[in-house]
Structure formats: structure tokens, C-alpha cells
Scaffold this motif. Structure first.
Motif, PDB file in Angstrom:
ATOM      1  N   MET A   4      35.068 -17.426  -8.929  1.00 55.45           N
ATOM      2  CA  MET A   4      34.835 -18.657  -9.783  1.00 55.45           C
ATOM      3  C   MET A   4      35.752 -18.907 -11.113  1.00 55.45           C
ATOM      4  N   LEU A   5      36.039 -19.967 -11.435  1.00 51.22           N
ATOM      5  CA  LEU A   5      36.888 -20.281 -12.500  1.00 51.22           C
ATOM      6  C   LEU A   5      36.435 -19.521 -13.819  1.00 51.22           C
ATOM      7  N   GLU A   6      37.112 -19.016 -14.690  1.00 53.75           N
ATOM      8  CA  GLU A   6      36.562 -18.810 -16.175  1.00 53.75           C
ATOM      9  C   GLU A   6      35.913 -19.869 -16.787  1.00 53.75           C
ATOM     10  N   GLU A   7      34.707 -19.783 -17.627  1.00 53.72           N
ATOM     11  CA  GLU A   7      34.115 -20.621 -18.078  1.00 53.72           C
ATOM     12  C   GLU A   7      35.103 -21.120 -19.357  1.00 53.72           C
ATOM     13  N   SER A  23      41.880 -21.171 -22.932  1.00 56.58           N
ATOM     14  CA  SER A  23      42.883 -19.819 -22.988  1.00 56.58           C
ATOM     15  C   SER A  23      44.287 -20.356 -22.307  1.00 56.58           C
ATOM     16  N   ALA A  24      44.399 -21.187 -21.188  1.00 53.11           N
ATOM     17  CA  ALA A  24      45.394 -21.662 -20.919  1.00 53.11           C
ATOM     18  C   ALA A  24      46.314 -22.420 -21.926  1.00 53.11           C
ATOM     19  N   THR A  44      50.025 -26.368 -15.519  1.00 53.68           N
ATOM     20  CA  THR A  44      49.505 -26.253 -13.958  1.00 53.68           C
ATOM     21  C   THR A  44      50.862 -25.626 -13.278  1.00 53.68           C
ATOM     22  N   GLY A  87      37.912 -21.648 -19.469  1.00 46.14           N
ATOM     23  CA  GLY A  87      39.316 -21.118 -19.114  1.00 46.14           C
ATOM     24  C   GLY A  87      40.593 -22.008 -19.520  1.00 46.14           C
ATOM     25  N   VAL A  88      40.457 -23.462 -19.417  1.00 49.00           N
ATOM     26  CA  VAL A  88      41.353 -24.487 -19.844  1.00 49.00           C
ATOM     27  C   VAL A  88      41.918 -24.000 -21.268  1.00 49.00           C
ATOM     28  N   LEU A 134      37.680 -17.258  -3.020  1.00 52.33           N
ATOM     29  CA  LEU A 134      38.365 -17.404  -4.506  1.00 52.33           C
ATOM     30  C   LEU A 134      37.216 -17.203  -5.428  1.00 52.33           C
TER      31      LEU A 134
END
Length: 449
Positions: A176-179, A184-185, A448, A181-182, A174
Motif C-alpha cells: 500500500m502507498l504510504e498515507e 514526503s515526496a 514522478t 506520501g505525496v 505491491l
């Protein structure tokens, strides 16, 4: 009194008694004693008048004490019950010092590159109905913290770049999560849900829990499972909990497999086309009986029948709708702690800290860069100092600031430590053996599910 003594005596001129310090006092006292002895009726009247005045003063003092205690009890009850209250913006700012990265001195701000903000977010400006506990306000505060972290990272100097020496290997394929990113969500969720309230029964509007829930007396237990192989593991301890644990008024079993898995095991002694042991068949039968018994606190929640996939986060879904504010969690394979640890220890601690998760299985994240290691040591020492200095109440303290990961700027990386349960510097709690306020189910599901 002066007029009474002056008229009755011809031996001491009034002017002498008024201006003659000690001698005048002594002469008046002597004459008054003589006069009172000669007139016992008047002396008794004078004593009675003095006693009445003293009694009146004593009654006033007692009433004042009772009134003060009543006011204190009222305010304590308001805070203990979690009654709705209006928080001023200045008080909210002090509570969000850690949340936004504010620290105590201008020098520390300059050296660390912290950019502090003391204004409401753009989306909350001008809103008279602003409520810091509303889910939109909480999400906006998280976005602000991400912005603060990005400002921190952008001001770091070259000495902090590429200090991670350890070679890391990808655990999965997978990306890496976007730095950040929370953020943006959350921004996307706020755009898609412009209303401040919702009537959706599955996704009700959520509010930040009260900081204390001292009057809570009951809690809900949630256990999630998907296989008959673990029924005995959690049902034997569960039987004891239902019988002996005070305050346990509801049990929810989140079942992540089809209902037929249980029915076939109970009725046919098979599951997914395979024979199950007699023990599994026995416990599957008993679990279904508990669910059908209206007097039993247990109820089944079948995830697949409620539109959910087999997901470890189903235990937090708002569709579970627990009736108690306090929710206790256990994994289906335990370990299941004692009544003393969970009820007399964990539940009591949660009631005094109901805005956070309370548990006993901490994990931490290993910081690998020099910058993050230094901040970790500093913040850990500050946390210990707060506890040592203000053991009774540290609500007014300035708590350690958040340590941002600046992967894009400096090449920072962290490592999840799943080898130990640290006594200090824990960052997360494993779900099993924890207490959490039911309001957090909504906040988790918003970004989520």
C-alpha cells in the motif's frame, strides 16, 4: 435671473417674489413669458445658452460612459490574457479555502474537527517575493493540505473506526502507498531544490496556469503509441484533424518503442523480427514522411532516445516542450471524438477554466466507510447547489472541502470504479479526449520521473 426680473418690473416687489411661494412663481413665469415675447432676440440668446449647457452636460455623460467601459475592458483583457498580477495574501486565502479545508461556520469546524490555518507556511513566511503561482508555493500548499487531513483524522471518534464491511482483495503484490506520501515526496524535492528558479531546459521552473486563457486560439495534440498495430487506428482520424480542425497547429507523437520499430516496418515490412501487414507498412511509411515534411505540423518524440523508459506518463514529460499552452490528448486507440465536441465544446470550456483538466471520460473512487459516504453526499449536494444558485459566476463561493482518507486511524479504504463513467461525483479524468495546460507537465514530472 432674479435681478433681471426685479429691475424690469414695478408691479411685483422683489421681497414678495422671494418669499411668496406659488404666487410668486406664477407671477415671475407670466412676466418672463411676456418679456421674452416682447424681446425675441434675447429669448433666442437664452435658448441658445440653455442648449449649449445641455450639450455640454451630454458630452460629459458620454465621456464618462466611454471611460468606464474602457476601464472594464482593460481589466477583462488583463484577466483573459493571463497577464501576470500580484495577488494579496487575503485573496489567496479565500481561493485556498477548499485547498486547506476552511468552511463557513464555527459549528461545522467543531463538529468535523477541521483545523483551519490562515497563515503562510513556515517556508514562505518573511518572503517578500512570495508568488502563489510559483511551483514551490503550490507544493507547500499541498503539504499543508496533507497536514490538515492528518489533523482531521487524529480527531475522529471511535464511532468512525472500522466501518468498512466489504472484504478487499489485493490486486497486485505491491505494498500500500504510504498515507500522505505525496507530502514526503514534495518535502524531499523542496530540500533537494532550494533555489526558486532553475535554468535546466528539460526541467524549467513552473508556474500555476492562469484561471482563464480566453485569448488562446491554438492547441497542440499529443498521442502516445509504441506499436505499428495501432497506426491505422489513430492516423486516419489524425489526417482529418490536421485538415479540418481549426486551431490545431502542432501534433506530437510520443513513440515509446525504438525508432527502428518504425523504420523496419516501413522499409522492410518487419518489426521486432516479425512480418507486419501491408497496411502497417503503409502507415509506418506515411508517419515517417509526415515527420520529415517541414510543412506538416507533426513531429516525432522518441522517448528512449531522450533518456526515458516506456512509460505511460511520457506524454506529460516536460521534454516534449509543446509550443501551445493548450494541450489536447488522445490515446492511440481512441475513441476520437468529433470536431464539434473537442474544438467547439472542449477547447472553449478549457479556455474558461485553464487551471484545471477538461475532459469527457470521468472516473470516480468509491468511498466505503460510513464517514466518507456521508461527506461525499454532503459535498455533492453543495456542489450542485452552487451551480444552480450561481450559474453565471460562482468564484466567490465556498467550495466543498476535501474528504481525507484516514486509513491508519479508522481503517478507511476506497475502491477505484472502472465500470462506469459517472455524470456526477467524478474524481479523475482519463487522459484521452482531455485538455490540459502545458505547465502541469513540470509539476507531474517533479515527483514522478
Amino acid at each position: 435671473m432674479e435681478q433681471y426680473v426685479s429691475d424690469a418690473s414695478s408691479k411685483s416687489p422683489p421681497k414678495a417674489r422671494i418669499y411668496d411661494g406659488v404666487n410668486n412663481h406664477q407671477s415671475e413665469s407670466h412676466y418672463l413669458n411676456v418679456k421674452m415675447k416682447s424681446t425675441p432676440r434675447k429669448a433666442r440668446a437664452l435658448r441658445h445658452r440653455k442648449n449649449v449647457i445641455l450639450a455640454f452636460i451630454a458630452v460629459l455623460a458620454i465621456c464618462s460612459v466611454i471611460f468606464s467601459l474602457s476601464i472594464g475592458h482593460y481589466h477583462h483583457s488583463q484577466n483573459a490574457d493571463g497577464v501576470s498580477y500580484v495577488t494579496s495574501w487575503s485573496l489567496l486565502e479565500s481561493k485556498l479555502q477548499n485547498f486547506r479545508g476552511d468552511i463557513g461556520s464555527d459549528n461545522s469546524k467543531k463538529s468535523s474537527g477541521i483545523v483551519a490555518t490562515h497563515e503562510r507556511s513556515e517556508s514562505s513566511k518573511g518572503r517578500e517575493d512570495f508568488d502563489p503561482t510559483h511551483e514551490r508555493s503550490v507544493f507547500e500548499s499541498i503539504i499543508e493540505r496533507v497536514q490538515w487531513a492528518q489533523n482531521q483524522c487524529s480527531q475522529l471518534t471511535s464511532e468512525h473506526i472500522n466501518t468498512v464491511k466489504k472484504t478487499l482483495k489485493a490486486a497486485t503484490d505491491l505494498p500500500m502507498l504510504e498515507e500522505g506520501g505525496v507530502a514526503s515526496a514534495l518535502r524531499e524535492w523542496l530540500r533537494e531544490n532550494p533555489s526558486s528558479t532553475t535554468d535546466d531546459i528539460d526541467y524549467p521552473t513552473c508556474y500555476l496556469p492562469p484561471s482563464k486563457s480566453c485569448n488562446a486560439t491554438a492547441y497542440t495534440l499529443i498521442i502516445m503509441s509504441h506499436t505499428t498495430e495501432r497506426l491505422q487506428t489513430f492516423m486516419d482520424p489524425l489526417r482529418s484533424m490536421v485538415d479540418l480542425w481549426p486551431g490545431l497547429t502542432e501534433v506530437i507523437i510520443v513513440w515509446n518503442s525504438p525508432r527502428e520499430t518504425l523504420l523496419n516496418a516501413a522499409n522492410n515490412g518487419s518489426s521486432d523480427g516479425k512480418r507486419v501487414s501491408a497496411t502497417e507498412q503503409k502507415y509506418a511509411t506515411e508517419l515517417l514522411q509526415w515527420n520529415e515534411d517541414q510543412s506538416h505540423p507533426l513531429r516525432m518524440f522518441y522517448s528512449l532516445e531522450n533518456g526515458l523508459a516506456n512509460n505511460l506518463l511520457n506524454r506529460y514529460h516536460p521534454k516534449l516542450n509543446p509550443k501551445n499552452e493548450a494541450v489536447m490528448y488522445f490515446d492511440d486507440d481512441g475513441p476520437f471524438w468529433s470536431k464539434e465536441a473537442m474544438v467547439y465544446g472542449g477547447f472553449e470550456l478549457w479556455k474558461r477554466n485553464s487551471r484545471v483538466q477538461v475532459g469527457g471520460f470521468p472516473r470516480n473512487v468509491r468511498f466505503l466507510s460510513n464517514r466518507m459516504k456521508q461527506l461525499e453526499a454532503k459535498n455533492l449536494q453543495q456542489s450542485i447547489d452552487i451551480v444552480v444558485r450561481d450559474a453565471d459566476d460562482y468564484s466567490g463561493e465556498s467550495h466543498p472541502t476535501f474528504t481525507p482518507i484516514c486509513r491508519n486511524v479508522t481503517g478507511d479504504h476506497v475502491e477505484y470504479n472502472f465500470f462506469t463513467f459517472p455524470d456526477f461525483a467524478g474524481h479523475v479524468l482519463l487522459p484521452s479526449g482531455t485538455f490540459l495546460h502545458r505547465n502541469y507537465r513540470k509539476a507531474d514530472s517533479d515527483v514522478t520521473f
